[in-house]
Design an enzyme around this catalytic site. Structure first.
Site, PDB file in Angstrom:
ATOM      1  N   ASN A   1       0.803  -1.211   0.000  1.00 60.99           N
ATOM      2  CA  ASN A   1       0.000   0.000   0.000  1.00 60.99           C
ATOM      3  C   ASN A   1       0.844   1.273   0.000  1.00 60.99           C
ATOM      4  OD1 ASN A   1      -2.982   0.115   0.006  1.00 60.99           O
ATOM      5  ND2 ASN A   1      -2.745  -1.544   1.493  1.00 60.99           N
TER       6      ASN A   1
ATOM      7  N   CYS B  27      -7.065  -1.090   9.334  1.00 58.93           N
ATOM      8  CA  CYS B  27      -6.688  -2.007   8.251  1.00 58.93           C
ATOM      9  C   CYS B  27      -6.425  -1.096   7.073  1.00 58.93           C
ATOM     10  CB  CYS B  27      -7.785  -3.030   7.998  1.00 58.93           C
ATOM     11  SG  CYS B  27      -9.462  -2.372   7.976  1.00 58.93           S
TER      12      CYS B  27
ATOM     13  N   ARG C 126     -11.990  -5.401   8.482  1.00 61.77           N
ATOM     14  CA  ARG C 126     -11.234  -6.097   9.529  1.00 61.77           C
ATOM     15  C   ARG C 126     -11.270  -5.325  10.844  1.00 61.77           C
ATOM     16  NH1 ARG C 126      -6.523  -7.366   5.179  1.00 61.77           N
ATOM     17  NH2 ARG C 126      -7.415  -5.481   4.296  1.00 61.77           N
TER      18      ARG C 126
ATOM     19  N   LYS D 233     -19.662  -1.370   4.868  1.00 52.52           N
ATOM     20  CA  LYS D 233     -20.478  -1.206   3.671  1.00 52.52           C
ATOM     21  C   LYS D 233     -21.366  -2.428   3.439  1.00 52.52           C
ATOM     22  CE  LYS D 233     -17.087  -0.370   0.741  1.00 52.52           C
ATOM     23  NZ  LYS D 233     -16.581   0.043  -0.575  1.00 52.52           N
TER      24      LYS D 233
ATOM     25  N   ARG E  99     -20.969  -5.295   0.648  1.00 50.48           N
ATOM     26  CA  ARG E  99     -20.450  -6.582   1.124  1.00 50.48           C
ATOM     27  C   ARG E  99     -21.490  -7.684   1.000  1.00 50.48           C
ATOM     28  NH1 ARG E  99     -16.597  -4.274   0.193  1.00 50.48           N
ATOM     29  NH2 ARG E  99     -15.064  -3.362   1.636  1.00 50.48           N
TER      30      ARG E  99
END
Lengths: 630, 546
Positions: A250, A338, A344, A380, A384
């Site tokens: 990331n 996360c 998470r 969400k 999800r």
């Protein structure tokens, strides 16, 4: 529902993938909200109800001698295998279901048309049942260190956070705004849970936009403020729940994780829970294992291992346990993130709260926990759970994993939860059902835009109404167990047959201890009432009491422990011709609880008077509290 | 032999005992002829541990300086550790334990020395006699007789003195059949299904050999159980392959040509070292403290324990299905008819017969189908999961049976009079006990050892009201139905009560159990109170009228 039906197909078979008995023959109806199958081949009317929103996939399989098969996979893990006589009918059902199961617009979701006979007032009261401010008060907030801020009242700091958030008092508006610019999607560190006993806090946020070297003074001040809100601890943990490799990757995109050198007295730690895509494919593999026709023990265990599902469940549980231990044993505050801090992070923070605080193990507390860590903080759900026709790569069983972790805890601590397994399954059902407004949309702002508080009903009063059947008879009360310290060795995790093979009744124990104990509880109330009545009578008895008391019949029979007539499975493997005659033995199938449940769903359309009763019950619970949402 | 010779250091002080989930305790260790005794000797909270030497499966010793450590691994799967100061003491104690836990002679075992501390109300040796069983049978059918052909164990050394056979078959024919069956184990009655008069018989394999020997009397015997025009099933607990290979060694299976009314079904149930290995691997997996889920699942899978459970249960269900659903008689056998055969016949009875799900009925089942039927307990249970010395005859056949019963109990938690503790207790006593019940390999050996005269029966103790209460299932409600368990992998679980018993604290599960008992007990008291009140009111009413 004949009149409600939009489509009716006769001569449809429903295959039972578990027993080898003859397939049922019946009629399939499609209504605006449900697929209904009525089995005509038995004397007992047997109905199967499937909510359109519960349908995950519909597949047309190659033609067989029996007809055109249609395989339906549901989000609550039901698998329905229909065989339809005519190809035209099969195709029509197929295309209708594709449209009905995933509408294009949110307004088409069930919640907006679901209309129980409940007064406007009780509907509104229902939405006020859960007030997060009350939960913060319970934690002792506001106090010297923590306070509610309205800095996000117009969603200016973060549009996926709720308007009211709890931050350290020491963090000025400038620090908050500065920090928000350094955090992915502006999701700044906010309080999730304050452990009153020692002032250690669990906070949550998204990843910092640190890239390879960027830093942000305000963000550093924000973390310092959190650490100093727990004055007796010299350090705080910063927990990145991602695998280290993912977090490092990331950085190339200008995101990443906290550099220990830039933040004073933090201890940084990776926990290594996999991302939503890994979880999605893990569940897929698990379901394939659950669906195997007649697997050997080896097939099943190997499949279970290869799915990685329990490994992921354990990772989430381990993370929750780490947080709880840090707070309780090390008395240190923890900041968790996360990537975006809504998957998470939600799992881990809610699990830690559940471990630390017995309140969250009550009906009310668990509702608060879900509202706080999942709904308000912008998990969400819509994406999800795939409520609408959208990107399938956004779908992931993140919430299912949390629910399973709670179930795993129930296995280890059978007396510490006020509710039982059915409660978890009910919640899980309704996360997908879109019957209630709670789980619609992706965040608070979106739910406001959708006007769910005006147009839909809240799930919680509906569940409280069913409290009796959802409660755990073994529950020992709020004070019996304080913090839970679960065993997280691999053997402590079991495969949850009641969830993933829930509709394969043949696999479940034929006698249910929980149901028996629940009936004991209701019998107990009746007996206690009668005993005190009789005692009263006895003390006032001075005249003759005709006829009464002559019968010694038992009050309120407990449900019989004798199992439903159960039938043998295919124990033979490859049946020799002689044994195949076994099918002729009259197998009586008592309508199971599954169908019962779905009949209950029907009852919302027809008979909803009793819902308004709950509203009265709820009145007392919300009295004197300010409405949260308006 | 004097035990004293084997005990050079009978006592050691300042020994530290380590057990999982308990704090280490310091105390005194004593060795007697049959026990290892540890006492914390603290006045406030004296803790004592009594361990039968015969319960010890293996020991390991190691030294750090002069501090010795002995790790004791027990047949009930528990592991304890003793830190013993002084190298000599430690070595002495270790060698004593080693010698005392592997005594050769049965008559030196504890049951021959044990003097009961409880009042014997009923002599367990006389609780389950074949005559009583036959009396029950005679009340429903007259097609069977008790044969005393084996009264001095001369026909079949592993059969009891009396057996139940079809009335139409005389002892002379039995002689011939015995010659045709492995170890002379001719077909005998195992179970009579009252509902439809069908029966289950058991035997050993027929000695057909490679040239297809036949025995008319054998055919006649098993045909005698068939109704006119009906077929029966032979459940061979070996795979077809194994059964075919057995012919080369003189064994074999019933040929279709000679048994036209019988349909043979082969089910593959493993035996001997394969099962022993399975147990060892399973226990090793359960003791692994690593936090690796994949490793655990793969070890659990590789142990094959649950595969064996599934196979045994499936075969038993099939036998029950043939009898109850197909209305056919069944003959079950493998090779010797002393292991997998008994697993199948006894489990089928639990499925079919509600009586076997009561405490007494289950005890009777264990006596009939295991002890009298000649399951060689002494050989099979000589060692458990930790043994290094691999002998040929050990196998957890009985433990697998108990595990299967537990699986059915879990699926039908209200249909059994006994609880999980009862099954665990039987497991413990099969491997190490103060009672003589599980000594010897068959009735012949037990009679030679004079066990009924010289030792106490387990049943005398279990059936005392004081003990019985611990083994009762509060949820029990007699269920007269046949109970069909699910054998899907999702329905079968690791028996935590045995395999994880020492690996995790059970506090919270025990509390749940207790809570459940309380709920049920309270309701019963309430019901009694309500009934009493009603009676009182009724009586007052009638008094007034008088």
């Amino acid at each position: 529902f004949h009149t409600l039906s939009m489509l009716q197909v006769e001569n449809v078979k429903l295959l039972d993938r578990y027993t080898n008995r003859k397939a049922a023959n019946g009629t399939l109806y499609l209504t605006a909200t449900h697929l209904i199958y009525v089995d005509a081949s038995t004397d007992v009317r047997k109905e199967t109800w499937i909510l359109h929103h519960h349908i995950a996939t519909v597949e047309k399989l190659p033609l067989t001698t029996a007809g055109y098969p249609l395989l339906i996979h549901c989000k609550n893990f039901r698998v329905a295998h229909f065989v339809i006589g005519q190809e035209r009918d099969c195709h029509e059902v197929y295309t209708s279901l594709l449209k009905l199961s995933q509408p294009a617009k949110p307004e088409e979701l069930y919640a907006f048309s679901y209309n129980p006979k409940v007064s406007k007032e009780s509907r509104e009261i229902g939405w006020k049942l859960i007030d997060l401010k009350v939960d913060y008060q319970r934690m002792g907030i506001p106090n010297d260190y923590w306070g509610l801020t309205d800095v996000n009242k117009d969603y200016e700091v973060c549009n996926t956070y709720p308007p009211e958030i709890v931050v350290p008092r020491a963090a000025s508006k400038a620090v908050i705004i500065g920090s928000s610019r350094f955090r992915s999607r502006g999701r700044i560190p906010v309080l999730s849970y304050l452990y009153k006993e020692n002032n250690a806090a669990i906070c949550r946020c998204s990843q910092p936009l640190s890239g390879f070297s960027a830093r942000c003074l305000e963000d550093e001040q924000m973390l310092q403020a959190i650490r100093e809100a727990n004055p007796r601890s010299p350090f705080m943990y910063v927990v990145d729940t991602r695998p280290k490799l993912n977090a490092m990757a990331n950085r190339a995109a200008g995101k990443g994780y906290e550099n220990e050198d830039n933040y004073d007295n933090i201890r940084f730690k990776f926990i290594g829970i996999e991302n939503i895509h890994v979880m999605r494919s893990s569940l897929q593999k698990l379901l394939e294992v659950c669906e195997m026709k007649s697997p050997s023990m080896s097939d099943f265990l190997t499949g279970l291992e290869n799915s990685g599902w329990l490994r992921h469940i354990k990772a989430v549980m381990d993370a929750g346990v780490f947080l709880a231990k840090a707070v309780k044993d090390e008395k240190a505050s923890v900041l968790v993130h996360c990537s975006d801090g809504w998957d998470r992070t939600a799992q881990v923070c809610s699990l830690a709260s559940l471990l630390l605080d017995p309140f969250y193990r009550t009906f009310k507390g668990f509702m608060v926990l879900i509202e706080k860590e999942w709904i308000a903080m912008g998990h969400k759900f819509s994406h999800r759970c795939g409520h609408l026709d959208g990107d399938p790569k956004e779908v992931s069983p993140v919430f299912t994993q949390f629910i399973e972790c709670v179930w795993q805890l129930m296995q280890q601590f059978p007396c510490s939860f006020e509710f039982n397994e059915h409660f978890l399954l009910e919640i899980h059902d309704h996360v997908y059902s879109c019957q209630f407004g709670n789980f619609l949309g992706t965040c608070h702002k979106e739910r406001e835009d959708l006007k769910i508080f005006e147009k839909t009903h809240s799930l919680w009063p509906f569940l409280l109404q069913k409290k009796q059947e959802l409660s755990n008879p073994l529950y020992k009360g709020l004070t019996a167990y304080k913090e839970l310290q679960p065993n997280t060795l691999p053997f402590s995790f079991q495969f949850w047959c009641g969830m993933y093979n829930r509709f394969d009744k043949g696999m479940h124990p034929k006698q249910c201890v929980m149901d028996y104990l629940l009936s004991c509880m209701s019998q107990k109330m009746k007996l206690e009432d009668e005993a005190s009545e009789l005692e009263n009578k006895l003390s006032f008895l001075d005249g003759p009491s005709p006829s009464e008391g002559s019968s010694l019949s038992e009050v309120g029979h407990t449900t019989s422990k004798t199992p439903m007539l159960n039938t043998p499975q295919d124990y033979e493997g490859e049946p020799p011709p002689v044994l195949s005659s076994g099918a002729s033995v009259g197998d009586v199938d008592v309508p199971s609880g599954v169908d019962q449940k779905h009949k209950e769903n029907l009852s919302h359309h027809q008979d909803l008077q009793d819902l308004s009763d709950t509203a009265h019950v709820l009145d007392s619970e919300v009295k004197g509290r300010k409405p949260q949402h308006h | 032999m004097e035990f004293a010779e084997l005990i050079k250091t009978p006592r050691a002080d300042n020994v530290v005992l380590h057990r999982p989930f308990y704090l280490a305790v310091e105390g005194t260790l004593c060795l007697t002829g049959h026990h290892l005794i540890f006492s914390s000797r603290r006045h406030d909270n004296a803790e004592e541990l009594w361990l039968l030497h015969s319960n010890i499966d293996s020991i390991e010793k190691r030294f750090v300086g002069s501090l010795g450590t002995i790790v004791i691994k027990c047949k009930d799967l528990r592991i304890i550790q003793l830190d013993i100061p002084g190298m000599e003491e430690c070595l002495n104690i270790a060698s004593s334990i080693e010698a005392l836990s592997t005594l050769d002679s049965v008559t030196l075992m504890y049951p021959f020395f044990y003097r009961p501390m409880f009042e014997i109300i009923e002599d367990g040796w006389r609780s389950f006699l074949p005559d009583q069983e036959f009396e029950l049978l005679s009340s429903v059918t007259d097609e069977w007789r008790l044969s005393c052909i084996n009264k001095d164990f001369s026909v079949c050394p592993s059969y009891p003195p009396v057996v139940i056979v079809p009335k139409s078959i005389d002892d002379e024919a039995l002689w011939k059949v015995a010659m045709f069956r492995h170890g002379s184990r001719f077909p005998v009655l195992s179970y009579y299904h009252k509902k439809n008069g069908m029966v289950m018989m058991r035997s050993s394999q027929p000695l057909t050999g490679t040239n297809g020997r036949r025995c008319k009397e054998d055919e006649k015997l098993i045909n005698a159980t068939l109704r006119p025009g009906k077929r029966g099933y032979i459940i061979d607990t070996r795979s077809l392959n194994v059964a075919q290979q057995a012919r080369a060694k003189g064994g074999g299976f019933e040929q279709e040509a000679h048994y036209p009314q019988w349909r043979r079904i082969h089910k593959c149930i493993e035996r001997f070292n394969i099962l022993q290995e399975s147990l060892i691997k399973l226990v090793e997996a359960c003791n692994d403290q690593s936090h690796n889920m994949d490793r655990w699942l793969s070890k659990l899978e590789a142990s094959n324990w649950l595969t064996h459970i599934k196979e045994i249960l499936t075969a038993a269900c099939l036998a029950a299905q043939c009898i109850d659903r197909e209305g056919a008689s069944v003959l079950v056998h493998g090779t010797e008819g002393t292991d997998s055969t008994l697993q199948v016949t006894s489990l089928a009875q639990i499925i079919l017969d509600p009586r076997c799900r009561t405490i007494r009925g289950f005890e009777s089942l264990v006596v009939r189908e295991w002890l009298q039927a000649g399951h060689p307990f002494q050989q099979r249970c000589a060692q458990s999961a930790y043994s290094n010395s691999k002998q040929k005859w050990e196998a957890p056949v009985f433990l697998l049976f108990l595990d299967c019963v537990w699986q059915i109990l879990r699926q039908f938690p209200c249909s059994f009079e006994f609880n999980e503790r009862f099954l665990i207790m039987l497991f413990e006593h099969a491997y190490a006990s103060q009672f003589g019940t599980f000594l010897g390999n068959n009735e012949n050996e037990r009679s030679k050892l004079k066990l009924p005269q010289k030792t106490m029966s387990l049943w005398s103790w279990v059936n005392s009201s004081e003990e019985l209460i611990k083994f009762q299932n509060p949820l029990f409600e007699a269920n007269s139905l046949v109970i069909w368990p699910s054998v899907a992998p999702q329905s079968l679980q690791l028996w935590e009560g045995v395999f994880l018993r020492w690996n995790r604290p059970s506090k919270f599960l025990d509390e749940a159990q207790e809570e459940m008992i309380n709920i049920i007990k309270y309701n019963k008291q309430l019901q009694a109170k309500v009934n009493a009140l009603r009676r009182q009111i009724a009586e007052m009413g009638t008094d007034d009228r008088m």
